[in-house]
Design a protein around this motif. Structure first.
Motif, PDB file in Angstrom:
ATOM      1  N   MET A  14       0.818  -1.181   0.000  1.00 20.75           N
ATOM      2  CA  MET A  14       0.000   0.000   0.000  1.00 20.75           C
ATOM      3  C   MET A  14       0.866   1.250   0.000  1.00 20.75           C
ATOM      4  O   MET A  14       0.582   2.188  -0.723  1.00 20.75           O
ATOM      5  CB  MET A  14      -0.914  -0.004   1.225  1.00 20.75           C
ATOM      6  N   ILE A  15       1.913   1.254   0.800  1.00 27.82           N
ATOM      7  CA  ILE A  15       2.808   2.414   0.832  1.00 27.82           C
ATOM      8  C   ILE A  15       3.436   2.626  -0.539  1.00 27.82           C
ATOM      9  O   ILE A  15       3.475   3.742  -1.053  1.00 27.82           O
ATOM     10  CB  ILE A  15       3.884   2.249   1.927  1.00 27.82           C
ATOM     11  N   GLN A  16       3.882   1.541  -1.156  1.00 27.31           N
ATOM     12  CA  GLN A  16       4.513   1.636  -2.465  1.00 27.31           C
ATOM     13  C   GLN A  16       3.519   2.156  -3.500  1.00 27.31           C
ATOM     14  O   GLN A  16       3.853   3.027  -4.303  1.00 27.31           O
ATOM     15  CB  GLN A  16       5.044   0.265  -2.880  1.00 27.31           C
ATOM     16  N   GLN A  17       2.295   1.662  -3.480  1.00 22.32           N
ATOM     17  CA  GLN A  17       1.292   2.101  -4.439  1.00 22.32           C
ATOM     18  C   GLN A  17       0.867   3.543  -4.201  1.00 22.32           C
ATOM     19  O   GLN A  17       0.413   4.215  -5.114  1.00 22.32           O
ATOM     20  CB  GLN A  17       0.059   1.202  -4.387  1.00 22.32           C
ATOM     21  N   SER A  18       1.011   4.035  -2.967  1.00 22.18           N
ATOM     22  CA  SER A  18       0.555   5.378  -2.619  1.00 22.18           C
ATOM     23  C   SER A  18       1.593   6.458  -2.886  1.00 22.18           C
ATOM     24  O   SER A  18       1.266   7.636  -2.843  1.00 22.18           O
ATOM     25  CB  SER A  18       0.162   5.424  -1.135  1.00 22.18           C
ATOM     26  N   GLN A  19       2.827   6.078  -3.161  1.00 25.46           N
ATOM     27  CA  GLN A  19       3.857   7.083  -3.378  1.00 25.46           C
ATOM     28  C   GLN A  19       3.499   7.957  -4.577  1.00 25.46           C
ATOM     29  O   GLN A  19       3.180   7.466  -5.642  1.00 25.46           O
ATOM     30  CB  GLN A  19       5.208   6.414  -3.582  1.00 25.46           C
TER      31      GLN A  19
ATOM     32  N   VAL B  92     -18.530  -1.120  -2.106  1.00 23.01           N
ATOM     33  CA  VAL B  92     -17.087  -0.893  -2.011  1.00 23.01           C
ATOM     34  C   VAL B  92     -16.349  -1.888  -2.893  1.00 23.01           C
ATOM     35  O   VAL B  92     -15.449  -1.518  -3.655  1.00 23.01           O
ATOM     36  CB  VAL B  92     -16.598  -0.996  -0.546  1.00 23.01           C
ATOM     37  N   ASN B  93     -16.734  -3.142  -2.827  1.00 25.45           N
ATOM     38  CA  ASN B  93     -16.054  -4.168  -3.622  1.00 25.45           C
ATOM     39  C   ASN B  93     -16.226  -3.929  -5.123  1.00 25.45           C
ATOM     40  O   ASN B  93     -15.276  -4.041  -5.888  1.00 25.45           O
ATOM     41  CB  ASN B  93     -16.571  -5.554  -3.246  1.00 25.45           C
ATOM     42  N   ASN B  94     -17.418  -3.564  -5.537  1.00 27.41           N
ATOM     43  CA  ASN B  94     -17.703  -3.404  -6.969  1.00 27.41           C
ATOM     44  C   ASN B  94     -17.219  -2.074  -7.539  1.00 27.41           C
ATOM     45  O   ASN B  94     -16.957  -1.978  -8.736  1.00 27.41           O
ATOM     46  CB  ASN B  94     -19.201  -3.551  -7.233  1.00 27.41           C
ATOM     47  N   GLN B  95     -17.130  -1.047  -6.709  1.00 27.44           N
ATOM     48  CA  GLN B  95     -16.824   0.293  -7.212  1.00 27.44           C
ATOM     49  C   GLN B  95     -15.443   0.802  -6.824  1.00 27.44           C
ATOM     50  O   GLN B  95     -15.094   1.926  -7.149  1.00 27.44           O
ATOM     51  CB  GLN B  95     -17.881   1.289  -6.690  1.00 27.44           C
ATOM     52  N   TRP B  96     -14.652   0.017  -6.119  1.00 25.29           N
ATOM     53  CA  TRP B  96     -13.358   0.474  -5.599  1.00 25.29           C
ATOM     54  C   TRP B  96     -12.483   1.078  -6.700  1.00 25.29           C
ATOM     55  O   TRP B  96     -11.985   2.177  -6.583  1.00 25.29           O
ATOM     56  CB  TRP B  96     -12.637  -0.692  -4.951  1.00 25.29           C
TER      57      TRP B  96
ATOM     58  N   LEU C 167     -15.560 -10.859   4.968  1.00 26.04           N
ATOM     59  CA  LEU C 167     -15.679 -10.220   3.648  1.00 26.04           C
ATOM     60  C   LEU C 167     -14.623 -10.728   2.683  1.00 26.04           C
ATOM     61  O   LEU C 167     -13.486 -10.977   3.059  1.00 26.04           O
ATOM     62  CB  LEU C 167     -15.550  -8.699   3.782  1.00 26.04           C
ATOM     63  N   LYS C 168     -14.998 -10.839   1.446  1.00 20.72           N
ATOM     64  CA  LYS C 168     -14.082 -11.239   0.379  1.00 20.72           C
ATOM     65  C   LYS C 168     -13.954 -10.077  -0.593  1.00 20.72           C
ATOM     66  O   LYS C 168     -14.512 -10.083  -1.681  1.00 20.72           O
ATOM     67  CB  LYS C 168     -14.610 -12.482  -0.352  1.00 20.72           C
ATOM     68  N   ILE C 169     -13.248  -9.047  -0.176  1.00 23.48           N
ATOM     69  CA  ILE C 169     -12.999  -7.889  -1.040  1.00 23.48           C
ATOM     70  C   ILE C 169     -11.577  -8.043  -1.552  1.00 23.48           C
ATOM     71  O   ILE C 169     -10.617  -7.942  -0.792  1.00 23.48           O
ATOM     72  CB  ILE C 169     -13.208  -6.571  -0.277  1.00 23.48           C
ATOM     73  N   LEU C 170     -11.450  -8.307  -2.854  1.00 20.35           N
ATOM     74  CA  LEU C 170     -10.162  -8.650  -3.448  1.00 20.35           C
ATOM     75  C   LEU C 170      -9.742  -7.632  -4.488  1.00 20.35           C
ATOM     76  O   LEU C 170     -10.567  -7.001  -5.140  1.00 20.35           O
ATOM     77  CB  LEU C 170     -10.252 -10.034  -4.100  1.00 20.35           C
ATOM     78  N   ASP C 171      -8.428  -7.511  -4.682  1.00 13.05           N
ATOM     79  CA  ASP C 171      -7.918  -6.658  -5.745  1.00 13.05           C
ATOM     80  C   ASP C 171      -7.879  -7.456  -7.052  1.00 13.05           C
ATOM     81  O   ASP C 171      -8.295  -8.614  -7.102  1.00 13.05           O
ATOM     82  CB  ASP C 171      -6.559  -6.055  -5.388  1.00 13.05           C
ATOM     83  N   SER C 172      -7.384  -6.847  -8.113  1.00  8.01           N
ATOM     84  CA  SER C 172      -7.382  -7.492  -9.429  1.00  8.01           C
ATOM     85  C   SER C 172      -6.475  -8.717  -9.493  1.00  8.01           C
ATOM     86  O   SER C 172      -6.601  -9.537 -10.393  1.00  8.01           O
ATOM     87  CB  SER C 172      -6.990  -6.488 -10.517  1.00  8.01           C
ATOM     88  N   GLN C 173      -5.556  -8.855  -8.529  1.00  7.76           N
ATOM     89  CA  GLN C 173      -4.687 -10.035  -8.484  1.00  7.76           C
ATOM     90  C   GLN C 173      -5.212 -11.094  -7.518  1.00  7.76           C
ATOM     91  O   GLN C 173      -4.522 -12.070  -7.232  1.00  7.76           O
ATOM     92  CB  GLN C 173      -3.258  -9.655  -8.078  1.00  7.76           C
TER      93      GLN C 173
ATOM     94  N   GLN D  87      -5.789 -10.683  -4.302  1.00 13.32           N
ATOM     95  CA  GLN D  87      -5.303 -10.461  -2.949  1.00 13.32           C
ATOM     96  C   GLN D  87      -6.366  -9.699  -2.139  1.00 13.32           C
ATOM     97  O   GLN D  87      -7.026  -8.814  -2.659  1.00 13.32           O
ATOM     98  CB  GLN D  87      -4.007  -9.641  -2.965  1.00 13.32           C
ATOM     99  N   SER D  88      -6.484 -10.043  -0.878  1.00 15.03           N
ATOM    100  CA  SER D  88      -7.461  -9.387  -0.016  1.00 15.03           C
ATOM    101  C   SER D  88      -7.139  -7.907   0.137  1.00 15.03           C
ATOM    102  O   SER D  88      -5.981  -7.519   0.248  1.00 15.03           O
ATOM    103  CB  SER D  88      -7.481 -10.050   1.359  1.00 15.03           C
TER     104      SER D  88
END
Length: 84
Positions: A1-6, A35-39, A63-69, A71-72
């Motif tokens: 998250m830190i890396q993606q937020s830079q 949130v899951n569908n519109q993130w 909850l099963k909120i996952l990213d495109s890879q 990952q939770s």
């Protein structure tokens, strides 16, 4: 998250629990589904990373909120303690 937020804007919503506690279970499930569908749409439209801080509950843990890879997107506080 830190890396993606830079170099990005970051929006943190903390202690949203007070609102969720006033909703019926079906309303909370609708919110989690939103949130899951519109993130990703939010990220593209607002040009910001979104973090929602909530207290742990069995409902949140399930909850099963996952990213495109696959990952939770749900992290526990101790996950952040390991960043360093």
């Amino acid at each position: 998250m830190i890396q993606q937020s830079q170099g990005q804007s970051l929006l943190v919503v903390d202690r949203a629990d007070f609102l969720l506690d006033t909703w019926r279970k079906s309303e909370r499930q609708d919110f989690f589904r939103f949130v899951n569908n519109q993130w990703n749409s939010y990220q593209d439209g607002m040009k910001a990373k979104l973090i929602v801080g909530l207290q742990t509950s069995q409902e949140i843990e399930a909850l099963k909120i996952l990213d495109s890879q696959g990952q939770s997107r749900i992290f526990r506080l101790h996950d952040f303690n390991d960043i360093g």
